[in-house]
Write a protein that holds these residues in place. Structure first.
Motif, PDB file in Angstrom:
ATOM      1  N   ASP A  63     121.757 -52.152  22.526  1.00 22.33           N
ATOM      2  CA  ASP A  63     121.937 -51.497  21.237  1.00 22.33           C
ATOM      3  C   ASP A  63     123.023 -52.269  20.481  1.00 22.33           C
TER       4      ASP A  63
ATOM      5  N   GLU B 233     108.918 -53.259  17.259  1.00 23.51           N
ATOM      6  CA  GLU B 233     109.106 -53.189  15.804  1.00 23.51           C
ATOM      7  C   GLU B 233     110.239 -54.127  15.374  1.00 23.51           C
ATOM      8  N   LYS B 234     111.299 -54.201  16.172  1.00 25.10           N
ATOM      9  CA  LYS B 234     112.416 -55.104  15.869  1.00 25.10           C
ATOM     10  C   LYS B 234     112.028 -56.563  16.107  1.00 25.10           C
TER      11      LYS B 234
ATOM     12  N   TYR C  24     102.096 -53.223  24.370  1.00 22.39           N
ATOM     13  CA  TYR C  24     103.393 -53.587  23.804  1.00 22.39           C
ATOM     14  C   TYR C  24     104.025 -54.698  24.629  1.00 22.39           C
TER      15      TYR C  24
ATOM     16  N   ASN D 288     108.145 -51.995  24.100  1.00 18.99           N
ATOM     17  CA  ASN D 288     107.726 -50.644  23.714  1.00 18.99           C
ATOM     18  C   ASN D 288     107.636 -50.625  22.188  1.00 18.99           C
ATOM     19  N   SER D 289     107.181 -49.528  21.625  1.00 15.99           N
ATOM     20  CA  SER D 289     106.959 -49.517  20.171  1.00 15.99           C
ATOM     21  C   SER D 289     108.246 -49.750  19.385  1.00 15.99           C
ATOM     22  N   GLU D 290     109.361 -49.185  19.830  1.00 14.79           N
ATOM     23  CA  GLU D 290     110.634 -49.327  19.106  1.00 14.79           C
ATOM     24  C   GLU D 290     111.156 -50.766  19.144  1.00 14.79           C
TER      25      GLU D 290
END
Length: 195
Positions: free
Chosen positions: A162, A112-113, A104, A107-109
């Motif tokens: 965030d 993805e964005k 990655y 990271n995966s989250e």
């Protein structure tokens, strides 16, 4: 000393400028961006005209100041970044056809964005020239991250923000910084005209 914030976006163009300024003007100030600014040619110092509407420091009210930050825009491709950071498979693993674990960028989250992002905006500012550089860089980057549904990253502290609270958090940090400065640390430049 210079500091950075990165904002990864799908795309960005000048149609966003009026909304960007409108949203900045909802944050205790009235500001204008340099009239010749364009995302298409952004490279280097981006000046703003600023008038604070609310501050515990009365000397900062009812005055027009100029400040800004360095803004550069570059292409971004998540797959290229991952390939560049991927460890090379050693000969034994190649012979035995062992698959390496997923790699990655973050990271995966977050990845993805970042998949949809094709541009990266670099916001750079100094912490000693004038007190408004921090304000303009943090609020500008946070606002653009929200408006573009982008991803905002602080490389100094390795924080991926965030978007649901990023603008409010940036404003809190700006207020704290401006209120903590001693009177002899207050440096600013009055606005006279666009250069």
């Amino acid at each position: 000393m210079s500091l950075d914030i990165y904002v990864y976006v799908e795309n960005i163009d000048d149609s966003l400028i009026p909304l960007w300024v409108e949203k900045l003007n909802q944050r205790d100030m009235k500001c204008e961006i340099h009239p010749e600014f364009s995302f298409a040619t952004a490279s280097g110092y981006l000046p703003f005209k600023i008038e604070l509407r609310d501050s515990k420091r009365k000397e900062l009210l009812n005055n027009e100041f100029t400040s800004g930050f360095e803004l550069d825009i570059d292409d971004f491709n998540l797959e290229d970044e991952i390939q560049d950071s991927k460890p090379k498979q050693n000969l034994v693993n190649k012979i035995l056809s062992r698959k390496s674990s997923p790699v990655y960028y973050v990271n995966s989250e977050i990845d993805e964005k970042l998949k949809k992002c094709s541009k990266i905006l670099y916001f750079r500012w100094g912490s000693s020239y004038d007190i408004f550089e921090l304000r303009m860089a943090l609020l500008s980057s946070a606002t653009l991250a929200v408006l573009t549904n982008g991803v905002c990253y602080d490389p100094q502290d390795d924080i991926w923000y965030d978007n649901s609270t990023i603008i409010e958090d940036a404003l809190k940090e700006v207020r704290k910084y401006e209120n903590l400065l001693e009177p002899d640390e207050l440096k600013w430049e009055k606005f006279e005209e666009w250069l």
